[in-house]
Design a protein around this motif. Structure first.
Motif, PDB file in Angstrom:
ATOM      1  N   THR A 266      -9.781  -6.972  -6.828  1.00 19.20           N
ATOM      2  CA  THR A 266      -8.429  -7.544  -6.862  1.00 19.20           C
ATOM      3  C   THR A 266      -7.476  -6.608  -7.593  1.00 19.20           C
ATOM      4  O   THR A 266      -6.299  -6.549  -7.268  1.00 19.20           O
ATOM      5  CB  THR A 266      -8.384  -8.938  -7.531  1.00 19.20           C
ATOM      6  N   ARG A 267      -7.967  -5.862  -8.577  1.00 19.37           N
ATOM      7  CA  ARG A 267      -7.101  -4.920  -9.275  1.00 19.37           C
ATOM      8  C   ARG A 267      -6.622  -3.821  -8.315  1.00 19.37           C
ATOM      9  O   ARG A 267      -5.420  -3.577  -8.179  1.00 19.37           O
ATOM     10  CB  ARG A 267      -7.827  -4.265 -10.461  1.00 19.37           C
ATOM     11  N   VAL A 268      -7.553  -3.213  -7.630  1.00 16.20           N
ATOM     12  CA  VAL A 268      -7.199  -2.153  -6.689  1.00 16.20           C
ATOM     13  C   VAL A 268      -6.289  -2.710  -5.578  1.00 16.20           C
ATOM     14  O   VAL A 268      -5.318  -2.069  -5.174  1.00 16.20           O
ATOM     15  CB  VAL A 268      -8.479  -1.526  -6.099  1.00 16.20           C
ATOM     16  N   ALA A 269      -6.582  -3.926  -5.133  1.00 15.50           N
ATOM     17  CA  ALA A 269      -5.828  -4.531  -4.022  1.00 15.50           C
ATOM     18  C   ALA A 269      -4.488  -5.108  -4.481  1.00 15.50           C
ATOM     19  O   ALA A 269      -3.814  -5.786  -3.705  1.00 15.50           O
ATOM     20  CB  ALA A 269      -6.660  -5.619  -3.349  1.00 15.50           C
ATOM     21  N   ALA A 270      -4.099  -4.832  -5.721  1.00 19.50           N
ATOM     22  CA  ALA A 270      -2.781  -5.266  -6.184  1.00 19.50           C
ATOM     23  C   ALA A 270      -1.789  -4.099  -6.150  1.00 19.50           C
ATOM     24  O   ALA A 270      -0.659  -4.230  -6.594  1.00 19.50           O
ATOM     25  CB  ALA A 270      -2.881  -5.826  -7.610  1.00 19.50           C
ATOM     26  N   SER A 271      -2.218  -2.977  -5.625  1.00 23.01           N
ATOM     27  CA  SER A 271      -1.355  -1.792  -5.576  1.00 23.01           C
ATOM     28  C   SER A 271      -0.197  -2.001  -4.605  1.00 23.01           C
ATOM     29  O   SER A 271      -0.256  -2.865  -3.737  1.00 23.01           O
ATOM     30  CB  SER A 271      -2.186  -0.569  -5.169  1.00 23.01           C
ATOM     31  N   ASP A 272       0.827  -1.203  -4.756  1.00 21.81           N
ATOM     32  CA  ASP A 272       2.079  -1.384  -4.000  1.00 21.81           C
ATOM     33  C   ASP A 272       1.887  -1.372  -2.475  1.00 21.81           C
ATOM     34  O   ASP A 272       1.377  -0.398  -1.912  1.00 21.81           O
ATOM     35  CB  ASP A 272       3.060  -0.276  -4.398  1.00 21.81           C
TER      36      ASP A 272
ATOM     37  N   GLU B 144      -2.343  -0.053 -10.893  1.00 25.60           N
ATOM     38  CA  GLU B 144      -1.916  -0.922  -9.798  1.00 25.60           C
ATOM     39  C   GLU B 144      -0.492  -1.433  -9.987  1.00 25.60           C
ATOM     40  O   GLU B 144      -0.015  -2.239  -9.198  1.00 25.60           O
ATOM     41  CB  GLU B 144      -2.902  -2.092  -9.660  1.00 25.60           C
TER      42      GLU B 144
END
Lengths: 314, 314
Positions: B227-233, B130
């Motif tokens: 939240t980890r996946v949704a922190a991607s660019d 991420e």
């Protein structure tokens, strides 16, 4: 030498959470003696082999006899029947606690069965991985995690204090809230995330245009995270959804509404809506990291002694 | 000493993926020389400081001059304009590749601009975390991951062979497929998982009954994975959804349909439907683990040398 926190602890259900508690209690020497009950004979045998209990019992009634603290670590759908079974054998003044992921339904299931001389302190350690069984326990699973207590009004404060002290000794932080609020909070932070992970993995494995083999092969693009969550215990999770129906349906309704709006943004090429959401969610991740809740539990330090076999009493 | 695989490599865009390629290429000595271009002067400076390139250029046109292989590592929405910009300066016989997460739209965007003497070999390494920016690169990011190539019919086989060899040298396995099939596979294994993670985090942060602080505090119950996946660019992911619209909408339609069925099962207390799905999904996780796609990339081995500063050419 300091007295252990508890005289005799009884843990019923020695799966991932139950056996994590047993490991932590043994390592920290938090109980004078420990009895364990599990409906599976193989699990009882394994707990004895691991040296995690003084005595193991197939029959929960026998395990609770003489225990000052009893922790129910079974799926939430089994709590009521278990409470009815052990109630007659509870010691005067015994504290009964649990680790269920739903609190209103569990309190309603347990409460009516308990004798007036027992104290119910419902608890939920917000921790745990996708594993099951007595070998999957981790002594440091609860370190820097929150344990939510939802004692009914009028609960003996010393009973609440005792359960708080136990969880704090296992590394957890304590928060108190009403069972209703707990169930709402967990619906969005745990129950709906699990449901959509289960659903996504189901959808992916049902496609005709993409094979299951391809889905697995290319899972590193994001899908693998969902497969981890969707590997959690089926009985435990079925019971959670059946017992936190209202809050889950409410949160799921909002999730679906928002997803429909995103779907529309994609269809109409509305890049700003997407970009604004994706920027907002990135900030939440930073806050999760800052709150120390991002990672897996710390591994047991290298060279840490395996739990020692406990001396059998008399 | 063996000749390096490539004479001169040019990487355009030195973010998470671009700088991971640069680290791997440097460590393995896969290129005789390396030029890097990034639209950000700060990124160019950082890449030079890290010793990951012989030369850095703000202007992509200058960077491609003399390169036998050019890899475009920019968000998919920028590929077309970038191709138009660099096309006039491409060396005769140059291979142009990319790392975009969408293939049909990217091929349509790049292809018309390329001169007949350049070879397009579209690629997608199914890997990445991420993180963003030149400092987030990981030399071993592609190890045991799949890199999908989608060469248009008639592509020079030696160009395909060269890009395959490069990715294999960085530890990846190669698969060939059509761009259309790639986009379907990635819609379900990567794009929809990201969309529902972004959506869940958005829904959770908009609630009135549960505060954002609570959502973060109790995120260890499952929400933190999203939240980890949704922190991607944000830019990268906006472009992905806008450029793989059809496949994403198709997969999203199925996901929503299935979710509605689950919602109904919860409302009507249909435990069997839930239990059967949860059992089926658990099996998929085992297969992901067996396929070696479950974990994060292996950490760089302790004591591994930091990438050395490269000698500048005369």
């Amino acid at each position: 030498l300091a007295e252990p926190l508890l005289d005799r602890l009884c843990v019923i259900g020695a799966g991932h959470i139950g056996s994590s508690i047993l490991r932590a209690v043994n390592e920290q020497g938090l109980a004078g003696s420990i009895s364990v009950s599990d409906a599976s004979g193989a699990v009882c045998t394994r707990i004895a082999e691991l040296g995690l209990a003084d005595e193991t019992f197939l029959d929960a009634k026998e395990a609770v006899a003489g225990a000052d603290t009893v922790i129910l670590c079974v799926p939430v759908g089994q709590m009521g029947a278990l409470a009815a079974e052990i109630a007659p054998r509870l010691k005067d003044g015994a504290i009964v606690s649990d680790v269920g992921s739903v609190k209103s339904a569990v309190i309603s299931a347990i409460m009516p069965h308990l004798p007036p001389y027992a104290h119910l302190v419902p608890a939920h350690p917000v921790a745990g991985l996708e594993f099951s069984g007595p070998d999957s326990g981790i002594a440091r699973l609860f370190e820097n995690r929150w344990c939510i207590l939802t004692p009914p009004p009028g609960t003996n404060p010393r009973a609440v204090e005792c359960i708080s002290a136990l969880w704090q000794a296992m590394g957890a932080n304590i928060e108190l809230m009403t069972p209703e609020h707990h169930d709402l909070v967990l619906a969005i932070t745990s129950h709906v995330p699990h449901l959509i992970a289960y659903n996504l993995v189901g959808t992916a494995s049902d496609l005709e245009t993409v094979t299951e083999k391809e889905v697995i092969k290319y899972s590193a693009g994001g899908f693998r995270d969902s497969t981890r969550v969707a590997a959690s215990d089926p009985t435990m999770w079925r019971d959670i959804f059946l017992n936190n129906k209202e809050a889950v349906l409410e949160m799921l309704g909002r999730f679906s509404e928002d997803l429909t709006a995103l779907q529309r943004a994609i269809r109409w090429g509305d890049g700003d809506t997407l970009f604004n959401l994706f920027t907002r969610t990135r900030k939440i991740r930073r806050e999760v990291i800052e709150a120390g809740q991002a990672g897996l539990p710390p591994p047991d330090p290298p060279g840490a002694p395996a739990p020692r076999a406990r001396k059998k009493r008399g």
